[in-house]
Write a protein that holds these residues in place. Structure first.
Motif, PDB file in Angstrom:
ATOM      1  N   SER A 198       0.765  -1.047   0.074  1.00  0.00           N
ATOM      2  CA  SER A 198       0.066   0.106  -0.111  1.00  0.00           C
ATOM      3  C   SER A 198       0.865   1.164  -0.058  1.00  0.00           C
ATOM      4  O   SER A 198       0.328   2.270  -0.397  1.00  0.00           O
ATOM      5  CB  SER A 198      -1.078  -0.077   1.215  1.00  0.00           C
ATOM      6  N   SER A 199       1.930   1.192   0.300  1.00  0.00           N
ATOM      7  CA  SER A 199       3.103   2.245  -0.029  1.00  0.00           C
ATOM      8  C   SER A 199       3.194   2.737  -1.229  1.00  0.00           C
ATOM      9  O   SER A 199       2.859   3.905  -1.246  1.00  0.00           O
ATOM     10  CB  SER A 199       4.712   1.887   0.413  1.00  0.00           C
ATOM     11  N   PHE A 253       1.982   7.609  10.179  1.00  0.00           N
ATOM     12  CA  PHE A 253       2.701   6.605   9.223  1.00  0.00           C
ATOM     13  C   PHE A 253       3.613   7.655   8.654  1.00  0.00           C
ATOM     14  O   PHE A 253       3.126   8.454   7.864  1.00  0.00           O
ATOM     15  CB  PHE A 253       1.862   5.778   8.589  1.00  0.00           C
ATOM     16  N   CYS A 255      -5.135   7.500   9.412  1.00  0.00           N
ATOM     17  CA  CYS A 255      -4.748   6.338   9.614  1.00  0.00           C
ATOM     18  C   CYS A 255      -5.459   5.579  10.821  1.00  0.00           C
ATOM     19  O   CYS A 255      -5.292   5.854  11.780  1.00  0.00           O
ATOM     20  CB  CYS A 255      -3.136   6.381  10.024  1.00  0.00           C
ATOM     21  N   ASN A 312      -0.769   4.243  13.119  1.00  0.00           N
ATOM     22  CA  ASN A 312       0.368   3.717  13.527  1.00  0.00           C
ATOM     23  C   ASN A 312       1.330   4.907  13.702  1.00  0.00           C
ATOM     24  O   ASN A 312       1.212   5.973  12.805  1.00  0.00           O
ATOM     25  CB  ASN A 312       1.284   3.113  12.098  1.00  0.00           C
ATOM     26  N   ASP A 351      -6.401   5.002   5.569  1.00  0.00           N
ATOM     27  CA  ASP A 351      -5.334   3.904   5.823  1.00  0.00           C
ATOM     28  C   ASP A 351      -5.892   2.837   6.802  1.00  0.00           C
ATOM     29  O   ASP A 351      -5.721   2.997   7.680  1.00  0.00           O
ATOM     30  CB  ASP A 351      -3.917   4.394   5.917  1.00  0.00           C
ATOM     31  N   TYR A 379      -4.311  -1.945   9.030  1.00  0.00           N
ATOM     32  CA  TYR A 379      -4.484  -2.905  10.242  1.00  0.00           C
ATOM     33  C   TYR A 379      -5.963  -3.230  10.551  1.00  0.00           C
ATOM     34  O   TYR A 379      -6.221  -3.710  11.675  1.00  0.00           O
ATOM     35  CB  TYR A 379      -3.655  -2.180  11.595  1.00  0.00           C
ATOM     36  N   THR A 411      -3.673  -3.874   2.687  1.00  0.00           N
ATOM     37  CA  THR A 411      -2.334  -4.278   2.260  1.00  0.00           C
ATOM     38  C   THR A 411      -2.527  -5.958   2.608  1.00  0.00           C
ATOM     39  O   THR A 411      -3.231  -6.335   3.549  1.00  0.00           O
ATOM     40  CB  THR A 411      -1.249  -3.692   3.267  1.00  0.00           C
ATOM     41  N   SER A 471       0.427  -7.226   3.526  1.00  0.00           N
ATOM     42  CA  SER A 471       1.487  -7.256   4.419  1.00  0.00           C
ATOM     43  C   SER A 471       1.303  -7.605   5.747  1.00  0.00           C
ATOM     44  O   SER A 471       2.272  -7.913   6.529  1.00  0.00           O
ATOM     45  CB  SER A 471       2.261  -5.853   4.438  1.00  0.00           C
ATOM     46  N   LYS A 472       0.071  -7.435   6.339  1.00  0.00           N
ATOM     47  CA  LYS A 472      -0.069  -7.437   7.721  1.00  0.00           C
ATOM     48  C   LYS A 472      -0.836  -8.771   8.295  1.00  0.00           C
ATOM     49  O   LYS A 472      -0.063  -9.737   8.265  1.00  0.00           O
ATOM     50  CB  LYS A 472      -0.752  -6.018   8.179  1.00  0.00           C
ATOM     51  N   ARG A 492       5.300  -7.652  -1.179  1.00  0.00           N
ATOM     52  CA  ARG A 492       4.797  -6.578  -1.767  1.00  0.00           C
ATOM     53  C   ARG A 492       3.619  -6.122  -2.580  1.00  0.00           C
ATOM     54  O   ARG A 492       3.556  -6.150  -3.752  1.00  0.00           O
ATOM     55  CB  ARG A 492       6.047  -5.630  -2.421  1.00  0.00           C
TER      56      ARG A 492
END
Ligand SMILES: Cc1ncc(COP(=O)(O)O)c(C=O)c1O
Length: 365
Positions: A90-91, A115, A158, A162, A189, A192, A219, A221-222, A230
């Motif tokens: 998501s970056s 973040f 967020c 974060n 965002d 999480y 994402t 990623s979590k 990625r």
């Protein structure tokens, strides 16, 4: 050679310390990394099988538009395929939003602290950044609203935040969105979001119909445990997603990432196991911080910010020597560390090490 003046002061991103470096430097056999909010139980075995199936096709470019994955995700989320965009995590979506919407003439609003990549990417675009201090670790939505001008283009929220782990509830968010001028794009965002168990937590995607100026970020990623692969995504109104797509790199998600993400979406068992393990870990850590008399922000994601009543870099170093890596050095919380939820065993080892360190420092008796 002269780079853009507005990027000259930017630091190079400092990731959490790699486990192998710490082992080598300190001569430790075991190191536990609780610094990057990763999934301590791994990732879906179905994703693994899907990647192994795909492994012989890596000489062919991936599907740039992730058509297959988009269809599965759209049906799961109850949105149209043209409302979704994928990124290299998501970056990448954060970067694309900045690239597509922000110039040096614009303003952008974000919390302080939140973040780091919002500010970083806005600085690259030389945009005027308005940082609104957190209130009790939470976004101060009234102050953020008061900061909006006609030049405000993007406002970042967020949720959970974060590094503090706090959340904004449904009613609070909706009241804010109702008052916010429609020319402001709200980035919500939810990296999480899948971890949150509080029934008051809003699912941003359900708000897009009523508030077409929202983009929700998520994402793999979590909770899905695919941080190294990625892949992340944005969901919004079709015209917003089209705009972001205009600046997307042609092949910004790879074949392995796409098939792993698709299989992960189809593995409810792994998702539920990750969520349950995290909730148990949060409960354990909250209870231990209570036992030790330490103050903390109740964590709603997969991490907790706890006040260790000592400069956090000192605690970071002492924990590192015991083989535990956490995150420290927050501008407004100099005595706080952020610890990611690990497995039950890792959480216990972390608490044991923290207690020893705080007793050595006479913070605890
Ligand atoms: C709030 C938040 N958003 C986005 C990201 C980016 O995650 P990724 O690029 O791995 O999807 C992170 C990573 O830590 C995060 O904490």
């Amino acid at each position: 050679m002269q780079p853009k003046v507005n990027i000259m002061h930017l630091p190079v991103y400092q990731p959490g310390k790699p486990i192998e470096d710490v082992k080598r430097e300190l001569g430790l056999d075991e190191v536990i990394k609780l610094a990057s909010n990763e999934n301590p139980i791994g990732y879906s075995p179905k994703a693994r099988a899907a990647m192994l199936d795909e492994i012989d096709h890596l000489h062919i470019y991936p599907d740039g538009a992730s058509v297959d994955l988009t269809a599965v995700l759209a049906s799961k989320l109850g949105v149209e395929s043209n409302q979704i965009i994928f990124g290299t995590g998501s970056s990448d979506i954060i970067l694309m939003i900045c690239r597509a919407y922000l110039t040096a003439a614009d303003e952008t609003i974000m919390a302080d602290e939140t973040f780091s990549q919002y500010k970083h990417n806005c600085e690259v675009e030389n945009t005027n950044i308005i940082e609104v201090p957190l209130k009790d670790g939470k976004h101060d939505l009234n102050a953020m609203l008061a900061a909006v001008t006609e030049r405000t283009k993007v406002l970042w929220i967020c949720n959970p935040n974060n590094p503090t782990g706090t959340i904004i509830g449904r009613e609070e968010l909706e009241a804010f969105l109702a008052k916010l001028p429609k020319h402001v794009l709200v980035v919500l965002d939810e990296a999480y979001g899948e971890y949150v168990t509080d029934p008051n937590f809003p699912n941003g995607i359900t708000l897009i119909d009523r508030y077409p100026n929202i983009v929700v970020l998520r994402t793999f990623s979590k909770v899905y445990g695919l941080a190294a692969n990625r892949i992340g995504y944005g969901v919004g109104e079709a015209s917003v997603i089209r705009t972001i797509n205009q600046v997307r790199e042609p092949f910004n998600t790879g074949r392995l990432a796409q098939v792993a993400a698709k299989a992960s979406l189809q593995d409810d068992e792994f998702l539920a196991r990750s969520q349950a393990s995290n909730t148990a870990g949060l409960n354990y850590l909250h209870a231990q911080f209570d036992r030790l008399g330490l103050q903390y922000f109740k964590g709603h994601g997969n991490f907790i910010m706890v006040d260790v009543r000592t400069p956090s870099m000192q605690i970071f170093d002492l924990l590192l020597r015991k083989g535990i890596i956490v995150r420290a050095g927050w501008k407004h919380y100099p005595n706080a560390i952020r610890v990611s939820v690990g497995t039950a065993e890792q959480n216990e080892k972390f608490i044991q090490a923290l207690e020893e360190v705080l007793i050595e420092l006479a913070v605890l008796q």
